[in-house]
Design a protein around this motif. Structure first.
Motif, short mmCIF file in Angstrom:
data_model
loop_
_atom_site.label_atom_id
_atom_site.label_comp_id
_atom_site.label_asym_id
_atom_site.label_seq_id
_atom_site.Cartn_x
_atom_site.Cartn_y
_atom_site.Cartn_z
N TRP A 144 -27.00 121.07 71.61
CA TRP A 144 -27.15 122.13 70.61
C TRP A 144 -26.62 121.68 69.25
O TRP A 144 -27.29 121.88 68.23
N ILE A 145 -25.46 121.06 69.21
CA ILE A 145 -24.88 120.69 67.92
C ILE A 145 -25.74 119.63 67.23
O ILE A 145 -25.84 119.61 65.99
N GLN A 146 -26.40 118.76 67.98
CA GLN A 146 -27.30 117.78 67.37
C GLN A 146 -28.54 118.45 66.77
O GLN A 146 -29.13 117.93 65.81
N SER A 147 -28.91 119.61 67.29
CA SER A 147 -30.09 120.31 66.77
C SER A 147 -29.86 120.89 65.39
O SER A 147 -30.80 121.12 64.64
N VAL A 148 -28.59 121.13 65.03
CA VAL A 148 -28.29 121.74 63.73
C VAL A 148 -28.72 120.83 62.59
O VAL A 148 -29.49 121.25 61.71
N PRO A 149 -28.25 119.58 62.52
CA PRO A 149 -28.75 118.70 61.44
C PRO A 149 -30.22 118.34 61.61
O PRO A 149 -30.93 118.18 60.61
N TYR A 150 -30.70 118.24 62.84
CA TYR A 150 -32.08 117.82 63.07
C TYR A 150 -33.06 118.80 62.44
O TYR A 150 -33.99 118.39 61.73
N ILE A 151 -32.86 120.07 62.65
CA ILE A 151 -33.87 121.04 62.21
C ILE A 151 -33.77 121.30 60.72
O ILE A 151 -34.78 121.59 60.06
N PHE A 152 -32.59 121.17 60.11
CA PHE A 152 -32.47 121.52 58.70
C PHE A 152 -32.38 120.31 57.78
O PHE A 152 -32.94 120.31 56.70
N LEU A 153 -31.69 119.26 58.22
CA LEU A 153 -31.46 118.10 57.36
C LEU A 153 -32.38 116.94 57.67
O LEU A 153 -32.49 116.00 56.89
N GLY A 154 -33.04 116.96 58.83
CA GLY A 154 -33.97 115.90 59.17
C GLY A 154 -33.48 115.05 60.34
O GLY A 154 -32.30 115.08 60.73
N SER A 155 -34.38 114.27 60.89
CA SER A 155 -34.11 113.54 62.12
C SER A 155 -33.08 112.43 61.96
O SER A 155 -32.49 111.98 62.95
N THR A 156 -32.84 111.97 60.73
CA THR A 156 -31.86 110.88 60.53
C THR A 156 -30.46 111.40 60.24
O THR A 156 -29.52 110.61 60.17
N ALA A 157 -30.30 112.70 60.08
CA ALA A 157 -28.99 113.27 59.76
C ALA A 157 -28.07 113.24 60.98
O ALA A 157 -28.53 113.30 62.13
N THR A 158 -26.78 113.17 60.73
CA THR A 158 -25.78 113.16 61.80
C THR A 158 -25.06 114.49 61.87
O THR A 158 -25.13 115.31 60.94
N VAL A 159 -24.34 114.70 62.95
CA VAL A 159 -23.57 115.94 63.10
C VAL A 159 -22.54 116.07 61.98
O VAL A 159 -22.30 117.17 61.47
N GLU A 160 -21.94 114.97 61.58
CA GLU A 160 -20.93 115.02 60.50
C GLU A 160 -21.54 115.47 59.17
O GLU A 160 -20.83 116.01 58.31
N ASP A 161 -22.83 115.28 58.99
CA ASP A 161 -23.48 115.68 57.74
C ASP A 161 -23.44 117.19 57.52
O ASP A 161 -23.54 117.65 56.38
N ILE A 162 -23.30 117.96 58.57
CA ILE A 162 -23.28 119.43 58.40
C ILE A 162 -21.96 119.91 57.80
O ILE A 162 -21.85 121.08 57.44
N LEU A 163 -20.98 119.02 57.66
CA LEU A 163 -19.71 119.38 57.02
C LEU A 163 -19.77 119.26 55.50
O LEU A 163 -18.85 119.69 54.81
N ASN A 164 -20.83 118.68 54.97
CA ASN A 164 -20.97 118.52 53.52
C ASN A 164 -21.22 119.88 52.88
O ASN A 164 -22.22 120.53 53.14
#
Length: 517
Positions: A326-346
């Motif tokens: 589930w947590i991997q789906s957060v960056p995938y759906i909004f930031l794109g397939s190359t985004a990482t989980v840490e990117d959602i902290l930006n």
């Protein structure tokens, strides 16, 4: 594709700094002295402070709303605890300085940091209050209003890989504003909206008191869960119920006009709200392409026969499936397939794009010829895009009066109309497209009232009129019943209980009604 969640910060800063807005100092000196006596000076940023503009611009998400003529706050308060917020409210009441509250800065009309009218006001920026405390055993989280969705999701996932939170997609949205209006995302069909999972809250009211669910009373606790921000006080924190999604399967499938997208959308609008609750498929439409974006609470092997049975028109196959946590789906759906989980902290977003948006609710399927006309309008120069979110399942299971958010049974889907343009350009053509498209959609959407989602705030739906220093209920009904339908009057009575003098107000805040004994 552009996003509301992009000129650079330094350019905007230097541009605005040379056009300072001069506020009335009639009551400001006493207010600032009052704040300085109660709050550490390093938490206060007046217009003369070198850090004032960087702090103010730090959570501006839409350059359209921040220009040389924008009415700016007298001071920005960055509290670190409840007493700082209490002191700001008490000082503001005593010196007739109103307060606007910002958690993430995503208000679509920027009302958390600006005023449409000349007035002396302060901004309480909750950026320093963003703790997330997860109770794994109870399956709950206590969240400060200044936390972003990305920070909430990250903290929950670190505490337990068996827990998630049912809320929106954009990681930089502040939880305070998100919960104040409703909050829905890809888990809405399984677990409802974010407000449907709120258990408690801590509110500073217009008297400066700190109130929990019991102390604020049933009507006010009901009102803050979807009744809009900055009407009833300042919510400092929320206690929410977490949910247990398993491993998920995601897909993004684009379809163009040449691939029969009109027929596919005509079928989708009927199928998507009626699918099993574990399956969510939204659509983003731009130019002649619709991208179907999905989350399924299960494996690809389970999803494929389900899609073949209910929605074979999309042509889903094994190559489209991406299984993940589930947590991997957060960056995938909004930031794109190359985004990482840490990117959602930006917490930062680009300021090179301005936006204008509005919304509708659909209760009856749009006929095929309607979709044909929609794609013709989407093909026009400087056209925007549509984000279409299916309802059904859990979010529709609640009564309209369960929370102020009334968009429940009978709703097929929500549509957001949005357009973008470079912040250095005029944008009038793009804004006109949104208004024209909204007018065109009239026959296909909800009626009497034509409904809208308050978290997609649109001042074109109506603005408040102040009569005798109190917001007019009659004037506010114009926009209020669009957001809240029959819940609007109850919201006004709740406002009358907690803030009868209408201290907390903005251009679309709830007006107070006081029950006669």
């Amino acid at each position: 594709m552009a996003s509301v969640c992009s000129l650079a910060l330094v350019l905007l800063f230097s541009f605005l700094s040379s056009h300072a807005f001069v506020v009335s100092l009639a009551s400001s000196d006493g207010f600032l002295q009052c704040l300085s006596a109660a709050i550490p000076n390093q938490l206060l940023y007046t217009q003369s402070s070198p850090s004032f503009m960087p702090i103010l611009v730090s959570s501006v998400r839409n350059p359209r709303l921040f220009t040389p003529t924008t009415v700016r706050p007298l001071v920005i308060v960055t509290p670190t605890n409840a007493s700082h917020v209490q002191s700001t409210v008490i000082c503001g009441r005593h010196h007739d300085v109103r307060i606007r509250v910002r958690s993430g800065g995503h208000d679509f009309e920027g009302l958390s940091y600006r005023s449409e009218r000349p007035e002396v006001f302060a901004v309480v920026d909750l950026n320093m209050m963003r703790s997330v405390r997860v109770n794994r055993r109870a399956g709950t989280a206590s969240i400060d209003s200044g936390a972003t969705l990305g920070e909430v999701y990250y903290a929950v996932s670190k505490a337990s890989n068996q827990l998630a939170f049912a809320a929106g997609l954009c990681p930089t949205i502040g939880i305070g504003g998100h919960l104040s209006g409703g909050g829905f995302g890809m888990l809405l069909r399984k677990y409802g909206g974010a407000i449907d999972n709120v258990l408690d809250a801590t509110l500073v009211d217009a008297e400066g008191r700190v109130l929990d669910k019991k102390a604020m009373g049933r009507d006010v606790f009901w009102a803050i869960r979807g009744g809009g921000g900055e009407s009833f006080g300042i919510v400092l924190s929320w206690k929410v119920k977490l949910v247990p999604p398993p491993k998920v399967t995601m897909f993004k499938v684009p379809k163009s006009i040449d691939e029969g997208v009109i027929d596919i959308l005509t079928k989708w609008q009927v199928v998507a709200p009626a699918l099993p609750d574990d399956l969510f498929i939204r659509v983003v439409v731009q130019n002649d392409v619709a991208e179907f974006q999905s989350m399924y609470l299960g494996t690809c092997d389970m999803l494929l026969p389900l899609m073949e049975s209910h929605f074979p028109e999309l042509g889903l196959n094994q190559t489209h499936c991406k299984e993940m946590t589930w947590i991997q789906s957060v960056p995938y759906i909004f930031l794109g397939s190359t985004a990482t989980v840490e990117d959602i902290l930006n917490r930062t977003t680009s300021l090179d794009m301005s936006t204008k948006a509005t919304s509708d609710y659909v209760h009856q399927a749009i006929p095929k010829d309607g979709w044909v006309k929609i794609f013709i309008l989407l093909a026009k120069p400087n056209a925007g895009l549509l984000i279409i979110v299916p309802y059904g399942g859990k979010i529709n299971s609640f009564s309209e009066a369960a929370t102020p958010f009334p968009h429940r049974g009978g709703v097929l889907f929500n549509i957001q109309y949005m357009n973008f343009w470079l912040a250095t350009t005029d944008g009038s053509t793009q804004t006109k497209w949104v208004k024209d498209f909204y007018a065109f959609m009239g026959p296909y959407v909800s009626q009497n009232p034509r409904q809208a989602y308050v978290n997609y705030r649109d001042l074109d739906l109506g603005v408040n009129v102040v009569v005798g220093n109190v917001t007019s209920y009659k004037a506010a009904m114009v926009w209020g019943e669009k957001y809240y339908k029959g819940n609007f009057k109850r919201l006004a009575f709740a406002k009358g209980k907690v803030d009868p003098d209408d201290y907390f107000r903005n251009e679309q805040s709830i007006p107070p009604l006081v029950a006669r004994k």
